[in-house]
Design an enzyme around this catalytic site. Structure first.
Site, mmCIF file in Angstrom:
data_model
loop_
_atom_site.group_PDB
_atom_site.id
_atom_site.type_symbol
_atom_site.label_atom_id
_atom_site.label_comp_id
_atom_site.label_asym_id
_atom_site.label_seq_id
_atom_site.Cartn_x
_atom_site.Cartn_y
_atom_site.Cartn_z
ATOM 1 N N CYS A 89 83.133 60.924 35.938
ATOM 2 C CA CYS A 89 81.744 61.183 36.337
ATOM 3 C C CYS A 89 80.726 60.579 35.380
ATOM 4 O O CYS A 89 79.564 60.393 35.742
ATOM 5 C CB CYS A 89 81.502 62.684 36.454
ATOM 6 S SG CYS A 89 82.500 63.471 37.722
ATOM 7 N N GLN A 149 89.581 69.884 39.231
ATOM 8 C CA GLN A 149 88.338 70.296 38.603
ATOM 9 C C GLN A 149 87.835 71.634 39.128
ATOM 10 O O GLN A 149 87.202 72.407 38.389
ATOM 11 C CB GLN A 149 87.265 69.222 38.804
ATOM 12 C CG GLN A 149 87.563 67.947 38.043
ATOM 13 C CD GLN A 149 86.388 66.997 38.017
ATOM 14 O OE1 GLN A 149 85.234 67.403 38.174
ATOM 15 N NE2 GLN A 149 86.658 65.717 37.807
ATOM 16 N N ARG A 208 68.548 71.647 49.973
ATOM 17 C CA ARG A 208 68.549 72.647 51.050
ATOM 18 C C ARG A 208 67.472 73.680 50.725
ATOM 19 O O ARG A 208 67.679 74.595 49.907
ATOM 20 C CB ARG A 208 69.924 73.291 51.187
ATOM 21 C CG ARG A 208 71.004 72.323 51.660
ATOM 22 C CD ARG A 208 72.301 73.031 51.997
ATOM 23 N NE ARG A 208 72.950 73.567 50.814
ATOM 24 C CZ ARG A 208 73.792 72.897 50.034
ATOM 25 N NH1 ARG A 208 74.071 71.621 50.319
ATOM 26 N NH2 ARG A 208 74.353 73.463 48.989
ATOM 27 N N SER A 235 78.704 70.588 42.956
ATOM 28 C CA SER A 235 77.931 69.373 43.233
ATOM 29 C C SER A 235 78.277 68.839 44.615
ATOM 30 O O SER A 235 79.368 69.055 45.129
ATOM 31 C CB SER A 235 78.207 68.313 42.171
ATOM 32 O OG SER A 235 79.593 68.016 42.110
ATOM 33 N N HIS A 336 75.805 64.201 43.726
ATOM 34 C CA HIS A 336 76.565 63.646 42.606
ATOM 35 C C HIS A 336 77.363 62.427 43.079
ATOM 36 O O HIS A 336 78.552 62.519 43.352
ATOM 37 C CB HIS A 336 77.490 64.733 42.066
ATOM 38 C CG HIS A 336 78.314 64.346 40.885
ATOM 39 N ND1 HIS A 336 78.064 63.237 40.105
ATOM 40 C CD2 HIS A 336 79.408 64.967 40.329
ATOM 41 C CE1 HIS A 336 78.967 63.184 39.137
ATOM 42 N NE2 HIS A 336 79.786 64.216 39.261
ATOM 43 N N CYS A 366 79.999 66.182 31.992
ATOM 44 C CA CYS A 366 81.428 66.500 31.941
ATOM 45 C C CYS A 366 82.176 65.466 32.780
ATOM 46 O O CYS A 366 81.613 64.874 33.705
ATOM 47 C CB CYS A 366 81.683 67.906 32.452
ATOM 48 S SG CYS A 366 81.216 68.179 34.177
ATOM 49 N N GLY A 368 86.247 64.059 34.348
ATOM 50 C CA GLY A 368 87.646 64.320 34.619
ATOM 51 C C GLY A 368 88.520 63.931 33.438
ATOM 52 O O GLY A 368 88.275 62.931 32.772
#
Length: 381
Positions: A89, A149, A208, A235, A336, A366, A368
């Site tokens: 990420c 995750q 939203r 995300s 994301h 953060c 993976g």
């Protein structure tokens, strides 16, 4: 070491899954921000030494060095190279770090950093569809842990004692802040509209409005039957691209470019790959130590909202001011797009700092495998 600055920062809107950007090829979407970066800064493409591009799922549309083909899709001169970076990420945040390192060392003078991910066309996990990416020795070392995750987010929630209500309250706040920022025009100057066959995409699509804890309570846990992590406090799967232009202060003056922020320090670190998403905590400590800046001096923190417990654990351990954390909303509301997210967050933070006269900004992601990047930038007045 040479003083290094960012002189341009632009992004596409972040499209929701199967939304307005879903039919865009990753190279073509990248070309949109590359050309807008040139248009806005006025830089001559002939002076660009390299393009370093983040992308996570490097298969299908995003395979074969998408960084290079993005340059060609933009119509830039063929002599400009491009390479593709994958630090999960944090890929495009790492791309920025690599660009800065090249410029700061004197190996290169003008470098573009950024990234792309069109998750509607290249689904999450597509790169792991076949084979055994972690290898038997890794599985043996960590007792056959799945390296999922979502499970890691559940473990963090349990370790820090976060209830589902706390996570959902944070998630609703992310949507509220993002909607307020969009309504106030906070994203307008950083976004380049994308023209598609279905029309023009001008705004982030994931927000939203009216999200409440009560509405989120109706969503089923996504990873364990009695868990606290669900689609509403995670995300969003998204599409998008972003680009940053890096050079030295001296080159910026000579080329007639306007420095936006000064790159003060960058850091990357590893953490427990089972918890996986806690790396931003030690990465923050590391980058602040390198910069000689205290957390209290920083005016805005962008901590990527991979899952709600990630920024909440970071907040709990650092003791940071919650009002400075993701003030424009985060990935729970805005999406994301994996390989683009580092550059998207940086673009958002740079514009927020300039709009509000904030001296220092800190971004951390953060990633993976249990790694994390952290970057500290300083406003150029």
């Amino acid at each position: 070491m040479r003083e290094t600055v960012i002189v341009g920062a632009v992004r596409t809107p972040v499209g929701k899954r199967n939304g307005g950007l879903s039919e865009q090829h990753a190279a073509d979407l990248s070309a949109v921000v590359l050309n807008e970066l040139v248009e806005r800064t006025g830089v001559d493409t002939d002076v660009i030494d390299d393009v370093i591009w983040g992308c996570v799922s490097q298969v299908g549309d995003q395979s074969s060095n998408i960084g290079r083909y993005s340059v060609l899709a933009a119509g830039w001169p063929e002599h400009i190279p491009g390479t593709t970076v994958n630090r999960a990420c944090g890929s495009s945040q790492q791309a920025l770090d690599f660009a800065v390192q090249a410029v700061m060392s004197g190996q290169q003078d003008v470098v573009v950093a950024g990234g792309v991910e069109v998750m509607s066309r290249v689904p999450l996990g597509a790169a792991r569809a076949t084979g055994m990416p972690y290898g038997p020795k890794v599985f043996a070392r960590y007792d056959d842990f799945s390296f999922n995750q979502g499970i890691s987010a559940e473990m963090i929630s349990q370790k820090w004692g976060f209830s589902r209500t706390q996570l959902d309250e944070y998630s609703a706040l992310s949507h509220e802040r993002a909607a307020a920022a969009q309504d106030a025009g906070a994203f307008k100057d950083q976004i380049v509209p994308v023209f598609t066959d279905g029309g023009i995409v001008t705004d982030d699509e994931g927000i939203r409005r009216g999200t409440t804890v009560e509405k989120l309570a109706g969503l089923k846990p996504a990873f364990t039957e009695d868990g606290v992590i669900h689609a509403g406090n995670s995300s969003q799967i998204s599409d998008g691209a972003a680009a940053l232009l890096v050079t030295t202060m001296e080159n910026a003056v000579n080329l007639g470019l306007t420095p936006l922020v000064r790159y003060r320090a960058g850091a990357v670190t590893g953490a427990d790959p089972r918890l996986m998403l806690t790396g931003p905590i030690p990465a923050t400590e590391k980058v602040l130590h390198k910069a000689g800046v205290t957390l209290d001096e920083v005016g805005v923190y962008e901590v990527n909202e991979a899952f709600a417990p990630v920024p909440l654990a970071w907040l709990a351990d650092t003791g940071a001011d919650a009002a400075k954390l993701n003030p424009l909303g985060g990935a729970i509301a805005l999406g994301h797009p994996l390989g683009a997210s580092g550059a998207v967050l940086m673009t958002r933070m740079i514009h927020h700092m300039r709009d509000n006269g904030i001296r220092y900004g800190l971004q951390t992601m953060c990633e993976g495998g249990g790694t994390a990047n952290a970057t500290l930038i300083e406003l150029v007045k």
